[in-house]
Design a protein around this motif. Structure first.
Motif, PDB file in Angstrom:
ATOM      1  N   GLU A  55       0.724  -1.213  -0.145  1.00 20.29           N
ATOM      2  CA  GLU A  55       0.118  -0.070  -0.056  1.00 20.29           C
ATOM      3  C   GLU A  55       0.901   1.283  -0.084  1.00 20.29           C
ATOM      4  O   GLU A  55       1.703   1.280   0.736  1.00 20.29           O
ATOM      5  CB  GLU A  55      -0.882  -0.038   1.061  1.00 20.29           C
ATOM      6  N   ILE A  56       0.517   2.177  -0.914  1.00 16.21           N
ATOM      7  CA  ILE A  56       1.302   3.292  -0.994  1.00 16.21           C
ATOM      8  C   ILE A  56       0.635   4.507  -1.147  1.00 16.21           C
ATOM      9  O   ILE A  56      -0.447   4.587  -1.854  1.00 16.21           O
ATOM     10  CB  ILE A  56       2.212   3.390  -2.225  1.00 16.21           C
ATOM     11  N   ASP A  57       0.817   5.472  -0.120  1.00 17.89           N
ATOM     12  CA  ASP A  57      -0.201   6.505  -0.008  1.00 17.89           C
ATOM     13  C   ASP A  57      -1.660   6.268   0.150  1.00 17.89           C
ATOM     14  O   ASP A  57      -2.570   6.708  -0.624  1.00 17.89           O
ATOM     15  CB  ASP A  57      -0.040   7.631  -1.059  1.00 17.89           C
ATOM     16  N   GLY A  58      -2.190   5.076   0.838  1.00 13.63           N
ATOM     17  CA  GLY A  58      -3.148   4.468   0.809  1.00 13.63           C
ATOM     18  C   GLY A  58      -3.930   3.796  -0.125  1.00 13.63           C
ATOM     19  O   GLY A  58      -4.810   3.260  -0.200  1.00 13.63           O
ATOM     20  N   GLU A  59      -3.153   3.548  -1.269  1.00 12.53           N
ATOM     21  CA  GLU A  59      -3.651   2.889  -2.385  1.00 12.53           C
ATOM     22  C   GLU A  59      -3.031   1.203  -2.515  1.00 12.53           C
ATOM     23  O   GLU A  59      -1.745   1.455  -2.487  1.00 12.53           O
ATOM     24  CB  GLU A  59      -3.222   3.830  -3.497  1.00 12.53           C
ATOM     25  N   VAL A  60      -3.593   0.475  -2.731  1.00  9.23           N
ATOM     26  CA  VAL A  60      -3.141  -1.040  -2.815  1.00  9.23           C
ATOM     27  C   VAL A  60      -2.620  -1.011  -4.265  1.00  9.23           C
ATOM     28  O   VAL A  60      -3.323  -0.892  -5.078  1.00  9.23           O
ATOM     29  CB  VAL A  60      -4.247  -2.171  -2.338  1.00  9.23           C
ATOM     30  N   ILE A  61      -1.211  -1.104  -4.618  1.00  7.22           N
ATOM     31  CA  ILE A  61      -0.702  -1.212  -5.925  1.00  7.22           C
ATOM     32  C   ILE A  61      -0.046  -2.558  -6.163  1.00  7.22           C
ATOM     33  O   ILE A  61       0.315  -2.502  -7.395  1.00  7.22           O
ATOM     34  CB  ILE A  61       0.550   0.007  -6.095  1.00  7.22           C
ATOM     35  N   GLY A  62      -0.157  -3.512  -5.436  1.00  9.77           N
ATOM     36  CA  GLY A  62       0.312  -4.904  -5.554  1.00  9.77           C
ATOM     37  C   GLY A  62       0.069  -5.790  -4.506  1.00  9.77           C
ATOM     38  O   GLY A  62      -0.407  -5.505  -3.373  1.00  9.77           O
ATOM     39  N   TYR A  63       0.194  -6.909  -4.850  1.00  5.06           N
ATOM     40  CA  TYR A  63       0.148  -8.176  -3.983  1.00  5.06           C
ATOM     41  C   TYR A  63       0.914  -9.296  -4.268  1.00  5.06           C
ATOM     42  O   TYR A  63       1.284  -9.559  -5.343  1.00  5.06           O
ATOM     43  CB  TYR A  63      -1.692  -8.487  -3.729  1.00  5.06           C
ATOM     44  N   ALA A  64       1.017 -10.129  -3.233  1.00  3.54           N
ATOM     45  CA  ALA A  64       1.761 -11.559  -3.341  1.00  3.54           C
ATOM     46  C   ALA A  64       1.183 -12.334  -2.590  1.00  3.54           C
ATOM     47  O   ALA A  64       0.549 -12.076  -1.581  1.00  3.54           O
ATOM     48  CB  ALA A  64       3.306 -11.168  -3.004  1.00  3.54           C
ATOM     49  N   PHE A  65       1.264 -13.662  -2.756  1.00  3.19           N
ATOM     50  CA  PHE A  65       0.360 -14.652  -2.197  1.00  3.19           C
ATOM     51  C   PHE A  65       1.256 -15.926  -2.239  1.00  3.19           C
ATOM     52  O   PHE A  65       2.100 -16.192  -3.395  1.00  3.19           O
ATOM     53  CB  PHE A  65      -0.968 -14.989  -2.445  1.00  3.19           C
ATOM     54  N   ALA A  66       1.024 -16.976  -1.550  1.00  7.43           N
ATOM     55  CA  ALA A  66       1.626 -18.272  -1.497  1.00  7.43           C
ATOM     56  C   ALA A  66       0.441 -19.367  -1.490  1.00  7.43           C
ATOM     57  O   ALA A  66      -0.044 -19.646  -0.344  1.00  7.43           O
ATOM     58  CB  ALA A  66       2.678 -18.397  -0.160  1.00  7.43           C
ATOM     59  N   ASP A  67       0.160 -19.984  -2.727  1.00  9.65           N
ATOM     60  CA  ASP A  67      -0.814 -20.829  -2.792  1.00  9.65           C
ATOM     61  C   ASP A  67      -0.316 -22.144  -2.682  1.00  9.65           C
ATOM     62  O   ASP A  67       0.844 -22.316  -2.596  1.00  9.65           O
ATOM     63  CB  ASP A  67      -1.485 -20.567  -4.330  1.00  9.65           C
ATOM     64  N   SER A  68      -1.246 -23.074  -2.400  1.00  6.66           N
ATOM     65  CA  SER A  68      -0.599 -24.477  -2.433  1.00  6.66           C
ATOM     66  C   SER A  68      -0.097 -24.981  -3.476  1.00  6.66           C
ATOM     67  O   SER A  68      -0.442 -24.502  -4.536  1.00  6.66           O
ATOM     68  CB  SER A  68      -1.979 -25.446  -1.923  1.00  6.66           C
ATOM     69  N   TYR A  69       0.727 -25.882  -3.656  1.00  5.68           N
ATOM     70  CA  TYR A  69       1.574 -26.562  -4.760  1.00  5.68           C
ATOM     71  C   TYR A  69       0.857 -27.899  -4.704  1.00  5.68           C
ATOM     72  O   TYR A  69       1.334 -28.991  -3.730  1.00  5.68           O
ATOM     73  CB  TYR A  69       2.849 -26.339  -4.359  1.00  5.68           C
ATOM     74  N   ARG A  70       0.052 -28.336  -5.518  1.00  2.50           N
ATOM     75  CA  ARG A  70      -0.753 -29.739  -5.434  1.00  2.50           C
ATOM     76  C   ARG A  70      -1.254 -30.134  -4.264  1.00  2.50           C
ATOM     77  O   ARG A  70      -1.037 -29.494  -3.377  1.00  2.50           O
ATOM     78  CB  ARG A  70       0.648 -30.751  -6.132  1.00  2.50           C
ATOM     79  N   SER A  71      -2.156 -31.170  -4.370  1.00  2.00           N
ATOM     80  CA  SER A  71      -3.080 -31.481  -3.223  1.00  2.00           C
ATOM     81  C   SER A  71      -2.573 -32.891  -2.466  1.00  2.00           C
ATOM     82  O   SER A  71      -2.998 -33.003  -1.463  1.00  2.00           O
ATOM     83  CB  SER A  71      -4.244 -32.083  -3.887  1.00  2.00           C
ATOM     84  N   LYS A  72      -1.623 -33.495  -3.235  1.00  2.00           N
ATOM     85  CA  LYS A  72      -1.041 -34.838  -2.221  1.00  2.00           C
ATOM     86  C   LYS A  72      -0.402 -34.077  -0.895  1.00  2.00           C
ATOM     87  O   LYS A  72       0.166 -33.260  -0.989  1.00  2.00           O
ATOM     88  CB  LYS A  72      -0.327 -35.718  -3.357  1.00  2.00           C
ATOM     89  N   GLU A  73      -0.691 -34.850   0.279  1.00  2.00           N
ATOM     90  CA  GLU A  73      -0.118 -34.610   1.402  1.00  2.00           C
ATOM     91  C   GLU A  73       1.462 -34.181   1.435  1.00  2.00           C
ATOM     92  O   GLU A  73       1.781 -33.344   2.268  1.00  2.00           O
ATOM     93  CB  GLU A  73      -0.479 -35.505   2.586  1.00  2.00           C
ATOM     94  N   ALA A  74       2.100 -34.839   0.802  1.00  2.00           N
ATOM     95  CA  ALA A  74       3.835 -34.707   0.962  1.00  2.00           C
ATOM     96  C   ALA A  74       4.049 -33.479   0.383  1.00  2.00           C
ATOM     97  O   ALA A  74       5.449 -33.091   0.745  1.00  2.00           O
ATOM     98  CB  ALA A  74       4.345 -35.964   0.074  1.00  2.00           C
ATOM     99  N   TYR A  75       3.145 -32.880  -0.492  1.00  2.84           N
ATOM    100  CA  TYR A  75       3.463 -31.586  -1.002  1.00  2.84           C
ATOM    101  C   TYR A  75       3.105 -30.397  -0.052  1.00  2.84           C
ATOM    102  O   TYR A  75       3.459 -29.098  -0.441  1.00  2.84           O
ATOM    103  CB  TYR A  75       2.910 -31.268  -2.313  1.00  2.84           C
ATOM    104  N   LYS A  76       2.512 -30.791   1.139  1.00  4.61           N
ATOM    105  CA  LYS A  76       2.154 -29.441   2.019  1.00  4.61           C
ATOM    106  C   LYS A  76       3.270 -28.454   2.435  1.00  4.61           C
ATOM    107  O   LYS A  76       2.926 -27.398   3.091  1.00  4.61           O
ATOM    108  CB  LYS A  76       1.466 -30.137   3.156  1.00  4.61           C
ATOM    109  N   TRP A  77       4.295 -29.053   2.455  1.00  2.00           N
ATOM    110  CA  TRP A  77       5.526 -27.905   2.814  1.00  2.00           C
ATOM    111  C   TRP A  77       6.008 -27.184   1.737  1.00  2.00           C
ATOM    112  O   TRP A  77       6.961 -26.441   1.954  1.00  2.00           O
ATOM    113  CB  TRP A  77       6.543 -28.802   3.444  1.00  2.00           C
ATOM    114  N   THR A  78       5.436 -27.269   0.724  1.00  3.63           N
ATOM    115  CA  THR A  78       5.785 -26.433  -0.584  1.00  3.63           C
ATOM    116  C   THR A  78       4.672 -25.512  -0.857  1.00  3.63           C
ATOM    117  O   THR A  78       3.311 -25.767  -0.923  1.00  3.63           O
ATOM    118  CB  THR A  78       6.233 -27.268  -1.870  1.00  3.63           C
ATOM    119  N   ARG A  79       4.695 -24.309  -1.364  1.00  4.00           N
ATOM    120  CA  ARG A  79       3.909 -23.191  -1.803  1.00  4.00           C
ATOM    121  C   ARG A  79       4.540 -22.808  -3.041  1.00  4.00           C
ATOM    122  O   ARG A  79       5.450 -22.466  -3.287  1.00  4.00           O
ATOM    123  CB  ARG A  79       3.871 -22.073  -0.744  1.00  4.00           C
ATOM    124  N   GLU A  80       3.450 -22.473  -3.792  1.00  5.30           N
ATOM    125  CA  GLU A  80       3.506 -21.706  -5.159  1.00  5.30           C
ATOM    126  C   GLU A  80       3.346 -20.142  -5.111  1.00  5.30           C
ATOM    127  O   GLU A  80       2.073 -19.776  -4.545  1.00  5.30           O
ATOM    128  CB  GLU A  80       2.641 -22.229  -6.097  1.00  5.30           C
TER     129      GLU A  80
END
Length: 195
Positions: A55-80
């Motif tokens: 947020e710059i001067d009250g305006e959201v100008i960008g975003y970042a996120f960490a989505d899940s990477y695949r659904s099998k349980e052994a991948y749960k320690w990895t994020r995309e």
């Protein structure tokens, strides 16, 4: 400032994402998700990992996120991970600040790896990720079809821990934010904004 995204930010975040869908191959969405679809995705992500806004001067100008990477349980320690900056505000400074904060929070949560998919060629994105320590770990040829042609996608990876150590339980983000370490992580990219 860099802060956790709130549900009231979803419409703005979606507006930032829209041009990437409509006029680029950065994302393989072929149509802009509805506000409801976007909200559901946001809610799913924040149950497990950070979604941050710059947020710059009250305006959201960008975003970042960490989505899940695949659904099998052994991948749960990895994020995309992904980062999107408003086209009028694009500089490495904002993307770097968001990613640094995201990475530090994910480390605090005990995630082990993060990966990023990059539609190729994209020299700016490749350079950006490699500057932050990511290394290329694979390429899929002709994997996506958008705007009448096929596209290659490269994968970049950043390891967050000593891989010889056993995996630890993932700590919920809410718990991490109640610690001094979590608060420090949330401020990790802040200094970068003031450079």
């Amino acid at each position: 400032m860099i802060r956790l995204a709130k549900e009231t930010d979803v419409e703005t975040i979606r507006a930032i994402y829209t041009p990437f869908v409509e006029s680029s191959v950065v994302t393989f969405d072929l149509k802009v998700p509805s506000l409801l679809e976007f909200t559901k995705k946001f809610q799913k992500i924040i149950e497990e990992a950070p979604c941050l806004v710059c947020e710059i001067d009250g305006e959201v100008i960008g975003y970042a996120f960490a989505d899940s990477y695949r659904s099998k349980e052994a991948y749960k320690w990895t994020r995309e991970v992904s980062v999107y900056i408003n086209k009028d505000k694009r500089t490495n400074k904002y993307g770097t600040a968001l990613y640094l904060t995201l990475i530090e929070l994910l480390k605090c949560q005990n995630y082990r790896n993060i990966v990023a998919a990059i539609t190729l060629p994209n020299i700016p994105s490749v350079s950006f990720h490699e500057r932050l320590g990511f290394h290329q770990c694979g390429v899929f040829n002709n994997i996506g079809f958008k705007f009448g042609k096929t596209h290659r996608v490269g994968w970049w990876q950043l390891t967050l821990v000593d891989v010889t150590e056993p995996a630890k339980d993932i700590i919920p983000l809410k718990e991490v934010l109640e610690t001094e370490e979590g608060q420090k992580a949330l401020k990790a990219g802040q200094l970068r904004l003031n450079v």
